[in-house]
Design a protein around this motif. Structure first.
Motif, short mmCIF file in Angstrom:
data_model
loop_
_atom_site.label_atom_id
_atom_site.label_comp_id
_atom_site.label_asym_id
_atom_site.label_seq_id
_atom_site.Cartn_x
_atom_site.Cartn_y
_atom_site.Cartn_z
N ILE A 1 0.86 -1.19 0.00
CA ILE A 1 0.00 0.00 0.00
C ILE A 1 0.89 1.23 0.00
O ILE A 1 1.85 1.32 0.77
CB ILE A 1 -0.90 0.00 1.25
N ALA A 2 0.56 2.18 -0.84
CA ALA A 2 1.27 3.47 -0.90
C ALA A 2 2.76 3.26 -1.11
O ALA A 2 3.59 3.70 -0.32
CB ALA A 2 1.01 4.28 0.37
N VAL A 3 3.10 2.59 -2.19
CA VAL A 3 4.50 2.31 -2.46
C VAL A 3 5.19 3.56 -2.99
O VAL A 3 4.65 4.27 -3.84
CB VAL A 3 4.62 1.16 -3.49
N ILE A 4 6.36 3.82 -2.47
CA ILE A 4 7.17 4.94 -2.95
C ILE A 4 8.51 4.36 -3.38
O ILE A 4 9.19 3.71 -2.59
CB ILE A 4 7.39 5.98 -1.84
N THR A 5 8.87 4.60 -4.64
CA THR A 5 10.16 4.10 -5.10
C THR A 5 11.26 5.00 -4.54
O THR A 5 11.02 6.15 -4.19
CB THR A 5 10.23 4.12 -6.62
N PRO A 6 12.49 4.50 -4.46
CA PRO A 6 13.57 5.33 -3.94
C PRO A 6 13.76 6.61 -4.76
O PRO A 6 14.02 7.67 -4.18
CB PRO A 6 14.79 4.42 -4.04
N GLU A 7 13.61 6.51 -6.08
CA GLU A 7 13.78 7.71 -6.91
C GLU A 7 12.75 8.76 -6.54
O GLU A 7 13.06 9.94 -6.36
CB GLU A 7 13.66 7.35 -8.40
N GLN A 8 11.50 8.30 -6.43
CA GLN A 8 10.43 9.22 -6.04
C GLN A 8 10.74 9.85 -4.69
O GLN A 8 10.59 11.05 -4.50
CB GLN A 8 9.12 8.46 -5.92
N ALA A 9 11.15 9.01 -3.76
CA ALA A 9 11.36 9.47 -2.40
C ALA A 9 12.44 10.54 -2.37
O ALA A 9 12.30 11.57 -1.70
CB ALA A 9 11.74 8.30 -1.50
N ILE A 10 13.53 10.32 -3.10
CA ILE A 10 14.62 11.30 -3.09
C ILE A 10 14.19 12.57 -3.80
O ILE A 10 14.40 13.67 -3.31
CB ILE A 10 15.88 10.69 -3.75
N ILE B 1 6.78 18.18 4.36
CA ILE B 1 7.35 17.81 3.07
C ILE B 1 7.10 16.34 2.78
O ILE B 1 6.93 15.96 1.62
CB ILE B 1 8.84 18.18 3.05
N ASN B 2 7.01 15.53 3.82
CA ASN B 2 6.70 14.12 3.58
C ASN B 2 5.32 13.94 2.97
O ASN B 2 5.03 12.90 2.40
CB ASN B 2 6.76 13.34 4.90
N LEU B 3 4.47 14.94 3.13
CA LEU B 3 3.13 14.83 2.56
C LEU B 3 3.11 15.07 1.06
O LEU B 3 2.09 14.82 0.42
CB LEU B 3 2.20 15.86 3.21
N SER B 4 4.23 15.54 0.49
CA SER B 4 4.24 15.90 -0.93
C SER B 4 3.66 14.82 -1.81
O SER B 4 2.99 15.09 -2.79
CB SER B 4 5.66 16.18 -1.41
N LEU B 5 3.97 13.58 -1.44
CA LEU B 5 3.58 12.48 -2.33
C LEU B 5 2.23 11.89 -1.99
O LEU B 5 1.88 10.83 -2.48
CB LEU B 5 4.64 11.39 -2.29
N LEU B 6 1.47 12.56 -1.12
CA LEU B 6 0.23 11.95 -0.65
C LEU B 6 -0.70 11.60 -1.81
O LEU B 6 -1.31 10.54 -1.84
CB LEU B 6 -0.49 12.89 0.31
N LYS B 7 -0.78 12.48 -2.80
CA LYS B 7 -1.68 12.21 -3.91
C LYS B 7 -1.24 10.95 -4.65
O LYS B 7 -2.05 10.08 -4.96
CB LYS B 7 -1.69 13.41 -4.85
N GLU B 8 0.07 10.87 -4.92
CA GLU B 8 0.57 9.70 -5.63
C GLU B 8 0.34 8.44 -4.81
O GLU B 8 0.15 7.35 -5.36
CB GLU B 8 2.07 9.85 -5.91
N MET B 9 0.39 8.59 -3.49
CA MET B 9 0.24 7.40 -2.64
C MET B 9 -1.21 6.94 -2.57
O MET B 9 -1.48 5.76 -2.34
CB MET B 9 0.73 7.71 -1.23
N THR B 10 -2.14 7.87 -2.71
CA THR B 10 -3.53 7.48 -2.47
C THR B 10 -4.31 7.19 -3.73
O THR B 10 -5.19 6.34 -3.72
CB THR B 10 -4.27 8.57 -1.68
N VAL B 11 -4.03 7.89 -4.82
CA VAL B 11 -4.87 7.74 -6.00
C VAL B 11 -4.75 6.32 -6.53
O VAL B 11 -3.66 5.77 -6.65
CB VAL B 11 -4.47 8.77 -7.08
N GLY B 12 -5.89 5.73 -6.83
CA GLY B 12 -5.91 4.35 -7.32
C GLY B 12 -6.23 3.36 -6.24
O GLY B 12 -6.64 2.25 -6.53
#
Lengths: 176, 368, 175, 423
Positions: free
Chosen positions: B205-214, B335-346
């Motif tokens: 759930i809510a996978v973040i790749t290392p590239e995305q994370a950095i 700043i950790n919230l930046s990817l919330l949309k990518e983590m939740t959509v779908g």
């Protein structure tokens, strides 16, 4: 034959309830309310079955009609985008009226004409006998109905599968 | 064949919702149970601390830092004090540094307790993990009360050291806590990390790749959960972290479960650090005396610490006056919230809650 | 051990080498990049072998009365070094800085924050909106001239002797 | 009554069989009143007795107080302990508080439906108890289709939940309503198929007769039908919205599901009757699977209704226990569990039971064979659960439950590149 003060009172009470609720289904402008009235009708009919000592049938009526079909109708209403327009006036109203009158005109004489077999006492029909009949004499219709239902189920699944999901599934298989 | 779909509708998760951990709001558009869009709305708790801080002396600003991330006030105090010390060139005595390390690590334990408990609550465990973690957090807060007099907003660090020396009851009490803490972590491990339902809910759930994370500047357990070895305690040691032996836990594929086990493992490592710091607690002064109205020379400094939620940076600019000219906080959970949309959509709404829980936000810090 | 902090000159030298003419000036702390070629420079810095600035640690703005500065703390995880880049804007009425969101996604929210509190518009940002305050909030709170008090008293510390800034502000206060 | 003669006498004061009192009362009414009076009063006596003696105390002191105390114990806190001795009066204080609270009807809500929903929810909770046998003579209505009656009655609260969710004019309520219906429809299928196995074995749908069957054969159906029991337990907890499957009221996701807009006693009715349904499910489960009021002959000395009460509370304790321990599954996982897992298993179970039953009757085997069946079915159940999971591609995956450890910072750590060690 329904005898005794209790059952007779119950019969008239149930009749009044069922008819009133049926009227509610027709009159109600709110689609959701109409379904709720319909559920009352179903429950009333289950009550009639009970009065006729058909206990299994009454229970099946409640499980199938109230527990499943009515709930499915409710579900469909919630999921339908345009359900909020409710039972508004439609151009089809006169046609529906004519059709309704025609059906009533067919049914009422038929009911009045029919020679009803009246039983002096309730037939003892245990559920086991019912099952034996269903799986013995009537096994073919029973099986046919099952096949029909299964086909409907599969059809429903096929209908709601969106092309997107199919594509995803194919992709997944390829990845494997 | 036409696609049969239900009408998408907008659901507000928050600002008053059991799972937003404060007054935070996510506007999600759902199609059935699937999320097709998510938009964050924040600022309900905005107090403009950065502006307020321009009107106080450097010492007076320390309580403000408590109130940004109220679950890790010690780390926030520490980050700010480090920035000012860097700006003014103040050295901290070794005892002060060791006490700071102990406090910061205890704070990490307390904060991770909260994070894990709340996360387990988000996956639907009916309050049990959160109660257990609160029980342990309570003991840590007792230690804070013993040393600083306050439990939540400690206001304990000072520019040049810490406010008070450790009381003599502190060490036995802390050792007692440390003796029981690993078994508590094992208990949590058994209750959650090895629970099939918990794994089913959080794994993948809510996978973040290392590239995305950095690229998205994530930090802390979010970054490490994605498999990136980055910890400011190791990378840019402050307060003498280089003396202590500890490992950095990193996850496997960056899902919610990995972030959870990274947090759990960090607690074990924190216990190790505190033990080492207590063993080697030096004597001497705990604080360098600095003037109350400190006037650092003109210039700027950016100091960062590894807070429980990630890189906690303080950027302070001085114009030579007694108040900071510019005071900026780099809030990790914002700043950790930046990817919330990518983590939740779908995903489904339930997944969105898990994703949000795995970020471990503190709204006081997001909005400041 | 520890992070190696680059001086401004080091960064300026690298940036100049990667994108000639991209550096306005440099001092001990930071390299001041030119806004025109900011995104290009930043991308080059991120992708360069030597710089490897893959991580934007911090982005914030500061108001120095006559100019705004946008500060970028950029960092390499593998090489473990950190450098400070800055961009200056002199237009107080309508400050515009190119957005670095295409380079680092992590700038997304921090640029929104800088826009919300300073009014600096980041050109090329996918969705710049007031992230904390509501739309139509009057003014930009973190600017120095916001809430300037009557009698020429300026925000800042007034209790300590000699600290109150009683002289008129260096720039015209935007009401 | 078959079997050994009961020690219970026919005196009205013999409380081991409570039906004595009700018979005395009815006979007295028959003597003095018109003949319809006994007719009306007889079901009332049953319901009143069942409620006063069992349902209400259980609901209040086990359901509200006991559950909170137990979960408090599991969560290392105290639970209610202020009102009365040991906090025993807490449920009553809660009820008083709830009655005083304002019953809010939100603007735009469907007022009629919203106010009817609690009523529709409460009525079946009372009716359910009509078929639960508390003792050899203690059942309000021993109808031949008691099992189907139970299923029919418990289909009604779903409707009430849907009404509550729809009428609140709240998206969370609607979410909860949709979830509750989806869950109910899915789990009802597996539940009925599972219970069908029991019916096949006992050849009856009367709950009293099922208990008698278990008493005669000296075996509980949980041993004969372990798979059906597991399916019943999971389905029941799914339909009751208890924690591993409480997605309809999932607090962390959709606030309170279909109850979001309810307040005061309207909410209190839902809350109280939720416990009522859980108790009913527990009573039904212990009647069908755990031998009901019988306890291998002990029912001749101990009042049978006490045995049933004990079993029900034990069953309910398992509900509490899972609630205190497990996180919640997601809706699609629950649907998959119902349709892909429990439904096929229930079907296979039915097939097995039918074969066993046929063999038993055709070959004219003695009653002792049920022990063989029990052993075979337990083994088969284990095999099926594991085997079917394999078929579906689910393996007890060895997910690493501890992260990798590294000693030095740097960028991405590729798998296998860890540098750290433990302690």
């Amino acid at each position: 034959m329904i005898e005794g003060a209790g059952p007779v009172a119950a019969f008239w009470g149930l009749s009044a309830l069922t008819l009133l609720a049926a009227g509610g289904v027709v009159v109600s402008r709110n689609l959701f309310h109409a379904v709720l009235f319909l559920i009352v009708v179903f429950l009333g009919i289950a009550g009639f079955f009970l009065l006729l000592s058909a206990d299994f049938l009454a229970m099946a009526q409640v499980i199938i009609y109230v527990g499943a079909i009515a709930v499915l109708i409710l579900f469909a209403i919630v999921l339908t985008p345009r359900a909020s327009r409710d039972n508004a006036e439609t151009r089809m109203a006169p046609v529906a009226l004519v059709a309704g009158v025609a059906v009533a005109g067919l049914l009422i004489p038929a009911i009045l004409d029919a020679e009803w077999r009246t039983l002096s006492s309730a037939p003892a029909l245990p559920v086991s006998d019912l099952g034996r009949e269903l799986l013995g004499v009537w096994v073919l219709p029973f099986q046919l109905a099952s096949v029909l239902l299964t086909a409907a189920l599969v059809g429903a699944v096929v209908l709601v599968r969106s092309p997107r999901e199919e594509r995803e599934e194919i992709d997944e298989e390829e990845r494997r | 064949m036409t696609e049969i779909r239900s009408e998408p509708f907008v659901v507000n998760i928050g600002p008053q919702h059991p799972s937003t951990h404060g007054v935070f709001r996510v506007k999600v558009t759902v199609d059935g149970e699937r999320i097709v869009d998510a938009e964050m709305v924040m600022g309900y708790l905005h107090r403009s601390i950065e502006k307020l801080a321009e009107e106080r002396t450097y010492t007076q600003n320390i309580p403000f830092t408590d109130r940004t991330d109220y679950l890790s006030s010690m780390s926030n105090n520490l980050g700010y004090c480090l920035a000012v010390e860097k700006l003014a060139g103040i050295e901290v005595p070794p005892r002060g540094n060791a006490i700071r390390v102990i406090m910061a690590e205890l704070q990490r334990l307390a904060s991770h307790c909260m994070a894990i408990g709340a996360f387990a609550n988000d996956t639907g465990a009916w309050q049990t993990p959160v109660m257990w973690t609160f029980r342990e957090r309570e003991k840590i807060l007792d230690l804070f009360e013993m040393t600083s007099g306050a439990r939540l907003t400690c206001n304990y660090m000072r520019i040049g050291g810490v406010a008070f020396d450790l009381p003599k009851e502190f060490e036995p009490a802390c050792r007692k806590l440390l003796a029981t803490f690993p078994s508590f972590i094992d208990e949590l491990h058994g209750l959650l990390s090895e629970n099939e339902i918990f794994i089913a809910r959080t794994r993948g759930i809510a996978v973040i790749t290392p590239e995305q994370a950095i690229n998205a500047s994530l930090s802390g357990p979010m970054l490490r959960g994605s498999g990136v070895a980055w910890d400011i305690r190791k990378a840019d040691p402050y307060c003498g972290y280089e003396q202590y032996d500890f490992d950095i836990p990193v996850g496997y594929n960056g899902d919610s479960y990995d972030r959870f086990i990274v947090r759990l493992e960090e607690m074990r490592q924190s216990v190790r650090i505190i033990e080492q710091a207590l063993d080697g607690l030096p004597g001497g002064p705990y604080r360098t005396e600095v003037p109350l109205a400190l006037r650092p020379p003109k210039g700027e400094a950016y100091a960062r610490v590894e807070g429980p939620r990630g890189e906690l940076g303080y950027y302070v600019v001085s114009d030579g006056g007694p108040a900071p000219f510019r005071f900026h906080i780099r809030p990790p959970s914002f700043i950790n919230l930046s990817l919330l949309k990518e983590m939740t959509v779908g995903g489904t709404v339930a997944d969105a809650i898990v994703a949000l829980g795995s970020v471990d936000i503190v709204v006081g810090e997001i909005d400041r | 051990m520890g992070t190696q902090w680059w001086t401004g000159h080091q960064l300026a030298e690298l940036a100049e080498r990667l994108v000639p003419g991209s550096v306005a000036r440099a001092d001990e702390v930071a390299a001041y990049l030119k806004p025109e070629s900011l995104v290009e420079t930043m991308r080059a810095l991120r992708d360069s072998e030597e710089g490897d600035f893959v991580y934007l640690a911090n982005l914030c703005a500061a108001d120095y009365w006559t100019r705004f500065e946008v500060v970028y703390h950029i960092m390499s995880l593998e090489k473990n070094h950190l450098a400070v880049a800055k961009v200056e804007v002199f237009d107080r009425e309508n400050p515009v800085v190119p957005s670095v969101v295409p380079v680092w996604y992590g700038a997304w929210m921090q640029e929104c924050e800088a826009y919300d509190l300073f009014g600096i518009r980041f050109e090329g940002h996918p969705k710049l909106y007031r992230i904390f305050l509501w739309d139509g909030f009057p003014g930009w709170p973190l600017r120095k001239d916001w809430l300037s008090m009557p009698g020429g008293l300026q925000p800042g510390l007034n209790e300590f002797s000699g600290t109150a800034r009683r002289e008129p502000p260096p720039v015209r206060v935007v009401e | 009554m078959s079997g050994a003669p009961f020690l219970a006498t026919e005196h009205w004061w013999d409380l081991r069989d409570l039906s004595n009192i009700s018979r005395e009362i009815l006979e007295f009414l028959d003597r003095v009143g018109p003949d319809w009076l006994a007719y009306v009063v007889s079901p009332l006596i049953g319901f009143v007795a069942a409620f006063l003696l069992f349902v209400l105390p259980s609901q209040l002191f086990v359901g509200v107080y006991g559950e909170r105390r137990l979960i408090g114990r599991m969560q290392s806190r105290l639970g209610p302990n202020r009102v009365g001795k040991f906090g025993l009066l807490q449920p009553i204080a809660d009820a008083i508080k709830l009655i005083q609270k304002e019953a809010i009807t939100p603007r735009g809500a469907d007022k009629w439906v919203m106010w009817t929903a609690p009523v529709v929810f409460v009525a079946p909770a009372v009716l359910v108890w009509a078929v639960i046998p508390f003792g050899p003579n203690m059942v309000i209505a021993d109808i031949p289709v008691g099992l189907v009656y139970f299923l029919a009655i418990t289909a009604l609260p779903v409707l009430a939940a849907f009404m509550a969710g729809w009428s609140g004019n709240n998206k969370y309520s609607l979410f909860g309503a949709m979830r509750v219906v989806a869950m109910a429809i899915s789990y009802e299928v597996a539940l009925v198929l599972g219970l069908l196995g029991v019916v096949l074995f006992t050849s009856t749908m009367s709950l009293q007769a099922i208990v008698e069957w278990q008493r005669e054969h000296d075996i509980w159906l949980v041993f004969l039908q372990p798979l059906a029991f597991v399916i019943y337990f999971i389905s029941a907890s799914a339909e009751l919205n208890r924690t591993p499957t409480d997605i309809a009221e999932a607090e962390s996701e959709i606030v309170a599901g279909y109850l979001t807009e309810y307040s005061g006693m309207k909410w209190g009715l839902f809350y109280g009757m939720d416990i009522g349904y859980a108790l009913a499910a527990a009573a039904f489960g212990s009647t069908v699977f755990l031998g009901g009021w019988s306890l291998f002959g002990l029912e001749e000395w101990v009042p049978p209704w006490l045995i049933l009460v004990a079993k029900t509370h034990l069953f309910y304790f398992v509900f509490i226990w899972t609630r205190g321990t497990l996180p919640r599954l997601r809706i699609d996982q629950l649907m998959a569990l119902a349709w892909k897992y429990m439904l096929p298993l229930a079907a296979i179970n039915l097939l097995v039971v039918a074969a066993e039953r046929l063999w038993w009757h055709e070959a004219g085997l003695g009653d002792g064979i049920v022990y063989l069946f029990a052993a075979a079915n337990i083994a088969l159940a284990l095999l099926l659960v594991v085997g079917w999971a394999r078929v579906l591609g689910y393996r007890p995956e060895r997910v690493p439950t501890r992260p990798r450890l590294v000693k030095h910072v740097g960028g991405y750590v590729a798998p296998g590149a860890e540098t750290g060690g433990g302690r």
